[in-house]
Write a protein that holds these residues in place. Structure first.
Motif, PDB file in Angstrom:
ATOM      1  N   LYS A 293       0.830  -1.216   0.000  1.00 34.19           N
ATOM      2  CA  LYS A 293       0.000   0.000   0.000  1.00 34.19           C
ATOM      3  C   LYS A 293       0.863   1.265   0.000  1.00 34.19           C
ATOM      4  N   LEU A 294       1.858   1.266  -0.858  1.00 32.97           N
ATOM      5  CA  LEU A 294       2.814   2.374  -0.891  1.00 32.97           C
ATOM      6  C   LEU A 294       3.410   2.477  -2.293  1.00 32.97           C
ATOM      7  N   GLY A 295       3.578   3.687  -2.757  1.00 32.05           N
ATOM      8  CA  GLY A 295       4.322   3.862  -4.001  1.00 32.05           C
ATOM      9  C   GLY A 295       3.572   4.691  -5.028  1.00 32.05           C
ATOM     10  N   PHE A 296       4.300   5.024  -6.097  1.00 34.25           N
ATOM     11  CA  PHE A 296       3.668   5.709  -7.214  1.00 34.25           C
ATOM     12  C   PHE A 296       4.260   5.209  -8.527  1.00 34.25           C
ATOM     13  N   ILE A 297       3.444   5.331  -9.572  1.00 30.28           N
ATOM     14  CA  ILE A 297       3.850   4.883 -10.909  1.00 30.28           C
ATOM     15  C   ILE A 297       3.540   6.001 -11.895  1.00 30.28           C
TER      16      ILE A 297
ATOM     17  N   LEU B 282      -4.975  -0.099  -8.231  1.00 29.97           N
ATOM     18  CA  LEU B 282      -4.098   0.344  -7.145  1.00 29.97           C
ATOM     19  C   LEU B 282      -4.681   1.463  -6.295  1.00 29.97           C
ATOM     20  N   ASP B 283      -5.727   2.091  -6.788  1.00 27.44           N
ATOM     21  CA  ASP B 283      -6.357   3.160  -6.005  1.00 27.44           C
ATOM     22  C   ASP B 283      -6.776   2.646  -4.627  1.00 27.44           C
ATOM     23  N   LYS B 284      -7.226   1.385  -4.585  1.00 28.24           N
ATOM     24  CA  LYS B 284      -7.651   0.793  -3.309  1.00 28.24           C
ATOM     25  C   LYS B 284      -6.466   0.663  -2.349  1.00 28.24           C
ATOM     26  N   SER B 285      -5.265   0.645  -2.899  1.00 32.65           N
ATOM     27  CA  SER B 285      -4.075   0.522  -2.046  1.00 32.65           C
ATOM     28  C   SER B 285      -3.385   1.866  -1.871  1.00 32.65           C
ATOM     29  N   LYS B 286      -4.069   2.936  -2.287  1.00 33.80           N
ATOM     30  CA  LYS B 286      -3.513   4.299  -2.148  1.00 33.80           C
ATOM     31  C   LYS B 286      -2.202   4.471  -2.914  1.00 33.80           C
ATOM     32  N   VAL B 287      -2.062   3.712  -4.001  1.00 33.35           N
ATOM     33  CA  VAL B 287      -0.885   3.867  -4.863  1.00 33.35           C
ATOM     34  C   VAL B 287      -1.333   4.690  -6.068  1.00 33.35           C
ATOM     35  N   ASN B 288      -0.640   5.797  -6.316  1.00 30.71           N
ATOM     36  CA  ASN B 288      -1.075   6.666  -7.408  1.00 30.71           C
ATOM     37  C   ASN B 288      -0.410   6.275  -8.730  1.00 30.71           C
ATOM     38  N   VAL B 289      -1.233   6.276  -9.782  1.00 32.06           N
ATOM     39  CA  VAL B 289      -0.719   5.994 -11.131  1.00 32.06           C
ATOM     40  C   VAL B 289      -0.997   7.218 -11.994  1.00 32.06           C
ATOM     41  N   LEU B 290       0.068   7.790 -12.526  1.00 30.46           N
ATOM     42  CA  LEU B 290      -0.048   9.001 -13.355  1.00 30.46           C
ATOM     43  C   LEU B 290       0.254   8.667 -14.814  1.00 30.46           C
TER      44      LEU B 290
ATOM     45  N   ILE C  60       5.521  16.893 -14.700  1.00 29.07           N
ATOM     46  CA  ILE C  60       5.348  15.514 -14.230  1.00 29.07           C
ATOM     47  C   ILE C  60       5.594  15.437 -12.722  1.00 29.07           C
ATOM     48  N   PHE C  61       6.679  16.089 -12.275  1.00 26.24           N
ATOM     49  CA  PHE C  61       7.014  16.042 -10.849  1.00 26.24           C
ATOM     50  C   PHE C  61       5.864  16.612 -10.012  1.00 26.24           C
ATOM     51  N   ILE C  62       5.371  17.775 -10.433  1.00 23.41           N
ATOM     52  CA  ILE C  62       4.292  18.423  -9.663  1.00 23.41           C
ATOM     53  C   ILE C  62       3.041  17.537  -9.664  1.00 23.41           C
ATOM     54  N   ALA C  63       2.692  17.018 -10.841  1.00 25.28           N
ATOM     55  CA  ALA C  63       1.483  16.179 -10.947  1.00 25.28           C
ATOM     56  C   ALA C  63       1.622  14.919 -10.100  1.00 25.28           C
ATOM     57  N   GLN C  64       2.816  14.345 -10.108  1.00 24.73           N
ATOM     58  CA  GLN C  64       3.039  13.124  -9.298  1.00 24.73           C
ATOM     59  C   GLN C  64       2.911  13.453  -7.808  1.00 24.73           C
ATOM     60  N   GLN C  65       3.504  14.581  -7.394  1.00 22.62           N
ATOM     61  CA  GLN C  65       3.441  14.946  -5.976  1.00 22.62           C
ATOM     62  C   GLN C  65       2.001  15.249  -5.566  1.00 22.62           C
ATOM     63  N   GLU C  66       1.230  15.795  -6.519  1.00 26.46           N
ATOM     64  CA  GLU C  66      -0.180  16.125  -6.217  1.00 26.46           C
ATOM     65  C   GLU C  66      -1.105  14.927  -6.461  1.00 26.46           C
ATOM     66  N   GLN C  67      -0.511  13.791  -6.800  1.00 29.19           N
ATOM     67  CA  GLN C  67      -1.265  12.545  -7.010  1.00 29.19           C
ATOM     68  C   GLN C  67      -2.323  12.667  -8.104  1.00 29.19           C
TER      69      GLN C  67
END
Ligand code: NAP
Length: 243
Positions: A126-130, A166-174, A206-213
């Motif tokens: 339940k951690l991470g981003f893609i 992955l939304d259910k695991s709070k992992v963001n996919v951009l 990309i960085f800003i969008a990733q940080q803002e999920q």
């Protein structure tokens, strides 16, 4: 000690992303072919930002090596950016299967193979981003480049499914849907400035969008509007266009 993995790190976009994440105190795994070419850049980033950079050789089309590649990372990354891409000559992509296959392998199958492995762990912990770098060519297939376009369309659909899971695991996919990127390899001269973005600017978005999920971004609002119109055109009209 948080690590970000950048796949396709030798691209200008990959390098700009590496600089941005390094300046924000992320350690880096930079992966790609002949990755030691980035040794000077890696040394510079380590010195300047007091972070750790590990270079990893990776061919995204060598699917069988991907599990081992992931296992070789002793500290697992908390985020992964798939920036590898291949834009074939549109004519040879149709007439030469090797070109078609490489386009599909680099833009889509390689991403699926690697992200299947990595996302499973993100899902469990339940951690991470893609982050996946797609293209406006993937939004609707055009005669001009439909081999490349369809590989990016497949990537967009894959990332959408992954985001849903992955939304259910709070992992963001951009998903990044980019228009033209101004690179040394492909300078994009003569195109309207509003259609072209510099890798440094795109990396920042990309960085800003990733940080803002965020879930989906376009490289510019102009491309967002163009693709909105292209998407809603009836097929009876769209198939007659020469765009
Ligand atoms: N340029 C544009 O106008 C544009 C527009 C929309 C989207 N994009 C996307 O943005 C991303 C960066 O594009 P770019 O234009 O900067 O392209 P690029 O310079 O050609 O970068 C592509 C990267 O993918 C890597 N790559 C290709 N095949 C690989 C393989 N088998 N294994 C590992 N790495 C491989 C390349 O590594 P090598 O150096 O080893 O070849 C390079 O680092 C790509 O995903 C591209 O599709 C670009």
């Amino acid at each position: 000690m948080k690590y970000v993995l950048i796949i396709g790190a030798k691209s200008e976009l990959g390098i700009e992303l590496a600089r941005l994440y390094a300046s924000n105190q992320y350690n880096l795994y930079l992966a790609g072919r002949s990755i030691n070419d980035l040794q000077d850049e890696a040394d510079y980033l380590e010195r300047t930002f007091s972070i750790k950079v590990t270079l990893s050789n990776l061919d995204v089309t060598d699917f069988i090596s991907h599990q081992k590649f992931y296992e070789s990372m002793t500290i697992k990354p908390i985020g992964v950016i798939y920036a590898a891409g291949y834009y074939p000559n549109p004519f040879s992509a149709i007439t030469n299967w090797e070109e078609s296959a490489n386009t599909i392998s680099v833009n889509y199958a390689g991403a699926v193979s690697l992200l299947n492995i990595i996302s499973e762990e993100f899902y469990q912990y339940k951690l991470g981003f893609i982050v996946g770098i797609a293209s406006v060519s993937g939004v609707r297939g055009r005669a001009k480049n439909y081999i490349y376009g369809s590989s990016k369309a497949a990537l967009i659909a894959y990332l959408s499914g992954l985001r849903n899971k992955l939304d259910k695991s709070k992992v963001n996919v951009l998903t990044v849907i980019s228009g033209y990127v101004q690179t040394k390899k492909s300078p994009k001269n003569g195109l309207s400035k509003s259609l072209v973005i510099h890798p440094k600017q795109l990396a920042k978005k990309i960085f800003i969008a990733q940080q803002e999920q965020k879930s989906i971004i376009y490289s510019s609002y102009v491309w967002r509007i163009i693709m909105f119109i292209i998407k809603i055109l009836p097929e009876s009209i769209f198939k007659k266009l020469n765009i």
